[in-house]
Design a protein around this motif. Sequence first.
Motif, PDB file in Angstrom:
ATOM      1  N   ASN A 143      32.209  10.710 -13.912  1.00 16.50           N
ATOM      2  CA  ASN A 143      32.450  10.295 -15.168  1.00 16.50           C
ATOM      3  C   ASN A 143      33.015   8.796 -14.601  1.00 16.50           C
ATOM      4  N   THR A 144      32.918   7.689 -15.485  1.00 16.59           N
ATOM      5  CA  THR A 144      33.388   6.501 -15.109  1.00 16.59           C
ATOM      6  C   THR A 144      34.561   6.103 -15.907  1.00 16.59           C
ATOM      7  N   ALA A 145      35.382   5.660 -15.462  1.00 21.11           N
ATOM      8  CA  ALA A 145      36.787   5.326 -15.753  1.00 21.11           C
ATOM      9  C   ALA A 145      36.685   3.669 -15.420  1.00 21.11           C
ATOM     10  N   SER A 146      37.865   3.087 -15.034  1.00 19.26           N
ATOM     11  CA  SER A 146      38.136   1.745 -14.819  1.00 19.26           C
ATOM     12  C   SER A 146      39.452   1.557 -13.949  1.00 19.26           C
ATOM     13  N   ILE A 187      34.925   7.837 -11.159  1.00 24.88           N
ATOM     14  CA  ILE A 187      34.831   6.572 -10.279  1.00 24.88           C
ATOM     15  C   ILE A 187      35.525   5.350 -11.342  1.00 24.88           C
ATOM     16  N   ALA A 188      36.533   4.697 -10.707  1.00 23.64           N
ATOM     17  CA  ALA A 188      37.074   3.569 -11.530  1.00 23.64           C
ATOM     18  C   ALA A 188      36.745   2.368 -10.778  1.00 23.64           C
ATOM     19  N   PRO A 189      35.626   1.803 -11.339  1.00 24.33           N
ATOM     20  CA  PRO A 189      35.145   0.583 -10.725  1.00 24.33           C
ATOM     21  C   PRO A 189      36.040  -0.408 -11.307  1.00 24.33           C
ATOM     22  N   ALA A 227      28.497   5.270  -4.727  1.00 19.92           N
ATOM     23  CA  ALA A 227      29.275   6.328  -4.975  1.00 19.92           C
ATOM     24  C   ALA A 227      28.976   7.634  -5.761  1.00 19.92           C
ATOM     25  N   VAL A 228      28.237   7.182  -6.758  1.00 21.70           N
ATOM     26  CA  VAL A 228      27.726   8.487  -7.228  1.00 21.70           C
ATOM     27  C   VAL A 228      27.255   9.576  -6.312  1.00 21.70           C
ATOM     28  N   ARG A 229      26.083   8.941  -5.480  1.00 22.67           N
ATOM     29  CA  ARG A 229      25.775   9.529  -4.692  1.00 22.67           C
ATOM     30  C   ARG A 229      26.469  10.397  -3.737  1.00 22.67           C
ATOM     31  N   PHE A 230      27.684   9.773  -3.256  1.00 19.91           N
ATOM     32  CA  PHE A 230      28.622  10.393  -2.452  1.00 19.91           C
ATOM     33  C   PHE A 230      29.259  11.646  -3.225  1.00 19.91           C
ATOM     34  N   GLY A 239      37.630  16.885  -8.174  1.00 20.07           N
ATOM     35  CA  GLY A 239      38.679  16.540  -8.886  1.00 20.07           C
ATOM     36  C   GLY A 239      39.181  15.292  -8.737  1.00 20.07           C
ATOM     37  N   GLU A 240      38.682  14.364  -8.020  1.00 18.20           N
ATOM     38  CA  GLU A 240      38.836  13.061  -7.374  1.00 18.20           C
ATOM     39  C   GLU A 240      38.638  11.839  -8.337  1.00 18.20           C
ATOM     40  N   VAL A 241      39.489  10.842  -8.151  1.00 19.88           N
ATOM     41  CA  VAL A 241      39.332   9.658  -8.877  1.00 19.88           C
ATOM     42  C   VAL A 241      39.263   8.585  -7.843  1.00 19.88           C
ATOM     43  N   LEU A 242      38.206   7.761  -7.796  1.00 17.69           N
ATOM     44  CA  LEU A 242      38.016   6.758  -6.557  1.00 17.69           C
ATOM     45  C   LEU A 242      38.077   5.315  -7.255  1.00 17.69           C
TER      46      LEU A 242
END
Length: 253
Positions: A143-146, A187-189, A227-230, A239-242
Amino acid sequence: MKIDGSCALVTGAGSGLGEATARLLAGLGARVGVFDLNAEAAARVAADIGGLALTGDVTDETAAGAAMTAAEAAFGPLRILVNCAGIGTASRIVGRDGPMPLAAFERVIRVNLVGTFNMMRLAAARMAAAEALDDGARGVIVNTASVAAFDGQIGQAAYAASKGGIVSLALPAAREFARSGIRVNTIAPGIFLTPLLHTLPQEAQQSLAASIPYPSRLGDPAEFADAVRFFVENQYANGEVLRLDGAVRLAPR
């Protein structure tokens, strides 16, 4: 999870972060459903990568389900879902004209948070029903956060709230889906050079880039895709947020 040969569905894939992700996954051998509200954009990207153009609204249960059915009919069981579709708005909670219209707040929450949840729940149900791979895995959801979820600026109340909800979804969803062999990460870009920022004057882009500690530039959508690929390939990431942001921390305004 192995990307090569897997069926993937990317929302918001007609431009920006979603497009970069669809292109990278296809380049690694995935068979990609390009899902976007803009039919022309979806068709353009799908034609370039040999994917399947899918048009619809992520908040629409029927459209989302139909997109997944079409992707599975063409490419086999859905194994990868990447949620990139989203919108933003700039509005103070109480501005010069009074309180922010409730409908404006609800729209951002609906598209960003409810839309992400809708796609995730429908995809997870299909993944859980699919045959497990040799390692017991059945699927991966990204999922994509920010960074606005953590450093929301004045005028970002709706956007920050929607992205904060996506951040909070990661762990409970990962815990619930663990028994089915489905991983969930977020991922929080930070500040990326997406089509929206391309419309800003060069001076404004340079000012934004200068606010980023290192590297002092806007993020490249290809870096988001990597990062998606990783998260897809690394089986222990769950369960991680990057935060993917060059160490930026947004100022109040």
